[in-house]
Design an enzyme around this catalytic site. Structure first.
Site, short mmCIF file in Angstrom:
data_model
loop_
_atom_site.label_atom_id
_atom_site.label_comp_id
_atom_site.label_asym_id
_atom_site.label_seq_id
_atom_site.Cartn_x
_atom_site.Cartn_y
_atom_site.Cartn_z
N ALA A 66 0.87 -1.17 0.00
CA ALA A 66 0.00 0.00 0.00
C ALA A 66 0.91 1.23 0.00
CB ALA A 66 -0.88 -0.02 1.24
N GLY A 112 0.53 -4.99 0.91
CA GLY A 112 -0.67 -5.01 0.06
C GLY A 112 -0.43 -5.68 -1.29
N GLU A 115 -0.80 -9.27 -0.54
CA GLU A 115 -2.23 -9.46 -0.25
C GLU A 115 -3.04 -9.47 -1.55
OE1 GLU A 115 -2.06 -6.27 2.70
OE2 GLU A 115 -3.03 -7.65 4.11
N GLU A 135 4.51 -5.38 7.31
CA GLU A 135 3.78 -4.33 8.02
C GLU A 135 4.24 -4.11 9.46
OE1 GLU A 135 2.42 -6.46 5.94
OE2 GLU A 135 0.91 -5.47 4.71
#
Ligand code: COA
Length: 260
Positions: A66, A112, A115, A135
């Site tokens: 992200a 992300g 993911e 993260e």
């Protein structure tokens, strides 16, 4: 919607989606996520699309996570909203896509990015790919479904180790633990993804869609996957493709499916 952060092109029933922020290692900012949500949603009803091939621009990254610069000043409520919206509109939408989605992981798949790959139905990576959920090294934990999908794919012990150490693993290691379907040389990445998609394209589209729904149901809390399988199995008998598939078998010819 015009796309600024992704490339989208349909060729021979394959929707080629490329996350196109190479200078930021294809990090997922808000605009990119909105574009992905839009294109995946439209693909569901586009008769020209049978499957989706998702990759990243350049040779270095699939998606490096992200976009950290966008959420660094968020508070708890904003963080929760970010995760909820992303999960619903993009990650769950990809997982629930009735057109199979294949991730071609061409480099870093972090946070992300991993993911996103895990929300896809099939994952292929090039040998240079590195995968991880870093993260906790940012004071966060995975928020786009990583704690759930990694656990489903590789089991609790390995998932917790990857998440709490924040270490990246190689493509070879990832294949060994079931996180990847295949690892190939970079020049064969798209070819391998196309080879798999081309096999799927020969099959009955409504049966493929039903199979995806039934497999997804196996991991959904409060849903009996066996019941979903029974219902999806039954639905196939009402399709023209079922008649075509069984007739073709008996007549010793290849079936031609129409997706109805
Ligand atoms: N969010 C925002 N920007 C990112 C990013 C992310 N997740 N990942 C990389 N970028 C940007 C960098 O800030 C840099 O931008 P700049 O040139 O404007 O400074 C550019 O992409 C290139 O990245 P850089 O870090 O210089 O490349 P590198 O080869 O030195 O390192 C990584 C590659 C992947 C190891 C490193 O970029 C990284 O650790 N990224 C963050 C991974 C992460 O924690 N993801 C989870 C986010 S929740």
């Amino acid at each position: 919607m015009t796309y600024q952060n992704i490339l989208s092109e349909v060729k021979e029933q394959i929707l080629y989606l490329t996350i196109n922020r190479e200078s930021k290692l294809n990090a997922l900012n808000k605009a990119t996520l909105a574009e992905l949500a839009d294109v995946v949603k439209k693909a569901q009803t586009d008769p020209e699309v049978s499957a989706i091939l998702l990759t990243g621009s350049g040779a270095k990254a699939f998606v490096a996570g992200a976009d950290i610069s966008e959420f660094k000043d968020f508070n708890g409520a904003e963080g929760e909203a970010l995760a909820r919206e992303g999960q619903t509109t993009v990650f769950d939408a990809i997982e629930q896509s009735v057109k199979p989605v294949v991730a071609a992981i061409n480099g870093f798949a972090l946070g992300g990015g991993l993911e996103l790959a895990m929300a896809c139905h099939i994952r292929i990576a090039s040998e240079n790919a590195k995968l991880g959920l870093p993260e906790v090294s940012l004071g966060l934990l995975p928020g786009y479904g990583g704690t759930q999908r990694l656990t489903q794919l590789v089991g609790k012990g390995r998932a917790i180790e990857m998440i709490v150490t924040a270490e990246m693993i190689s493509a070879t290691q990832a294949e060994k633990i079931g996180l990847l379907n295949y690892v190939v040389a970079p020049e064969f990445l798209i070819i391998k993804a196309e080879e798999i998609i081309n096999k799927i394209k020969l099959r009955a589209p409504l049966a493929v869609a039903g199979a995806i729904r039934a497999v997804n149901a196996s991991l959904k809390e409060g849903v009996n996957g066996f019941d979903v399988e029974i219902a999806e199995f039954g639905k196939c008998f009402n399709t023209k493709d079922f008649m075509e598939g069984t007739s073709a078998f008996i007549e010793k010819r290849k079936p031609v499916f129409e997706g109805r």
